[in-house]
Motif scaffolding. Structure first.
Motif, short mmCIF file in Angstrom:
data_model
loop_
_atom_site.label_atom_id
_atom_site.label_comp_id
_atom_site.label_asym_id
_atom_site.label_seq_id
_atom_site.Cartn_x
_atom_site.Cartn_y
_atom_site.Cartn_z
N MET A 1 46.80 -29.22 -7.58
CA MET A 1 47.18 -28.08 -8.40
C MET A 1 46.03 -27.55 -9.24
N ILE A 2 45.09 -28.38 -9.58
CA ILE A 2 44.02 -27.93 -10.46
C ILE A 2 43.10 -26.91 -9.78
N ASN A 3 42.98 -26.98 -8.47
CA ASN A 3 42.09 -26.05 -7.78
C ASN A 3 42.69 -25.46 -6.51
N GLY A 4 43.90 -25.83 -6.18
CA GLY A 4 44.57 -25.24 -5.03
C GLY A 4 44.05 -25.70 -3.68
N ARG A 5 43.28 -26.80 -3.64
CA ARG A 5 42.80 -27.29 -2.36
C ARG A 5 43.97 -27.83 -1.57
N THR A 6 43.96 -27.55 -0.27
CA THR A 6 45.06 -27.96 0.59
C THR A 6 44.59 -28.97 1.63
N PHE A 7 45.48 -29.83 2.02
CA PHE A 7 45.21 -30.88 2.99
C PHE A 7 46.42 -30.97 3.92
N TYR A 8 46.15 -31.17 5.19
CA TYR A 8 47.22 -31.17 6.18
C TYR A 8 47.12 -32.37 7.10
N ARG A 9 48.29 -32.81 7.54
CA ARG A 9 48.34 -33.78 8.61
C ARG A 9 47.83 -33.06 9.86
N GLU A 10 46.90 -33.68 10.55
CA GLU A 10 46.15 -33.02 11.61
C GLU A 10 47.04 -32.39 12.67
N VAL A 11 48.08 -33.08 13.09
CA VAL A 11 48.88 -32.58 14.20
C VAL A 11 49.77 -31.41 13.80
N LEU A 12 49.87 -31.13 12.50
CA LEU A 12 50.76 -30.07 12.04
C LEU A 12 50.00 -28.88 11.42
N LYS A 13 48.72 -29.00 11.27
CA LYS A 13 48.00 -28.04 10.44
C LYS A 13 48.03 -26.62 11.00
N ASP A 14 48.23 -26.45 12.29
CA ASP A 14 48.18 -25.10 12.85
C ASP A 14 49.40 -24.27 12.51
N ARG A 15 50.51 -24.90 12.17
CA ARG A 15 51.75 -24.14 11.95
C ARG A 15 52.26 -24.24 10.52
N PHE A 16 51.65 -25.04 9.70
CA PHE A 16 52.13 -25.23 8.33
C PHE A 16 51.07 -24.78 7.34
N THR A 17 51.50 -24.10 6.30
CA THR A 17 50.60 -23.66 5.25
C THR A 17 51.26 -23.92 3.90
N THR A 18 50.53 -24.57 3.01
CA THR A 18 51.04 -24.76 1.67
C THR A 18 50.21 -23.95 0.69
N SER A 19 50.86 -23.44 -0.33
CA SER A 19 50.19 -22.61 -1.33
C SER A 19 50.93 -22.76 -2.65
N THR A 20 50.40 -22.13 -3.69
CA THR A 20 51.01 -22.28 -4.99
C THR A 20 50.95 -20.99 -5.79
N ASN A 21 51.93 -20.80 -6.63
CA ASN A 21 51.92 -19.79 -7.66
C ASN A 21 51.96 -20.58 -8.97
N SER A 22 50.78 -20.91 -9.47
CA SER A 22 50.72 -21.82 -10.62
C SER A 22 51.33 -21.19 -11.87
N ALA A 23 51.30 -19.86 -11.95
CA ALA A 23 51.88 -19.21 -13.13
C ALA A 23 53.37 -19.47 -13.22
N LYS A 24 54.00 -19.67 -12.08
CA LYS A 24 55.44 -19.89 -12.05
C LYS A 24 55.79 -21.33 -11.71
N ASN A 25 54.78 -22.22 -11.65
CA ASN A 25 55.02 -23.62 -11.29
C ASN A 25 55.78 -23.74 -9.97
N LEU A 26 55.33 -22.97 -9.00
CA LEU A 26 55.96 -23.00 -7.69
C LEU A 26 54.95 -23.41 -6.63
N VAL A 27 55.41 -24.18 -5.67
CA VAL A 27 54.61 -24.55 -4.52
C VAL A 27 55.40 -24.15 -3.28
N PHE A 28 54.70 -23.64 -2.28
CA PHE A 28 55.35 -23.12 -1.09
C PHE A 28 54.88 -23.86 0.16
N LEU A 29 55.75 -23.88 1.15
CA LEU A 29 55.39 -24.37 2.47
C LEU A 29 55.90 -23.37 3.48
#
Length: 130
Positions: free
Chosen positions: A53-81
């Motif tokens: 959350m401090i810098n928004g860096r994302t990490f993915y399980r290798e076999v799933l990374k092509d179809r999944f994306t995580t992101s954040t709206n830190s102003a609203k304390n929300l995380v998305f997938l």
């Protein structure tokens, strides 16, 4: 009180897309790592992705990374997938978890599915019509 509340699950069709949300409260957002997991019927919970959350860096399980994306709206304390090109195998309960970022509980540790989550939401189901 720490709370993580997932939403956005539901009935989906093969080939479609879906965005899940995780609303976080009760701890300092920037100090933590949020992870996304899923648990299919009869299978153990597995990690999908995590985001620092401090810098928004994302990490993915290798076999799933092509179809999944995580992101954040830190102003609203929300995380998305976001999941694209959904298949029957994506049918599962999806959970977000949170943990304090530390030298021992790193994103790599989390993606390796070694555990580390201190808090969990109750999950949101993703189902299909099959």
């Amino acid at each position: 009180e720490v709370q993580l509340v997932e939403s956005g699950g539901g009935l989906v069709q093969a080939g479609g897309s879906l965005t899940l949300s995780c609303a976080v409260s009760g701890f300092t957002f920037d100090d933590h790592v949020i992870g996304w997991y899923r648990e299919a019927p009869g299978k153990k919970r597995e990690v999908i992705a995590c985001i620092t959350m401090i810098n928004g860096r994302t990490f993915y399980r290798e076999v799933l990374k092509d179809r999944f994306t995580t992101s954040t709206n830190s102003a609203k304390n929300l995380v998305f997938l976001t999941v694209t090109s959904l298949t029957h195998d994506d049918k599962a309960a999806y959970f977000c978890g949170g943990t304090y970022a530390s030298e021992s509980i790193t994103p790599q540790f989390i993606i390796g599915d070694y555990g580390g989550m201190a808090y969990w939401g109750r999950g949101t189901p993703v189902t299909d019509s099959a």
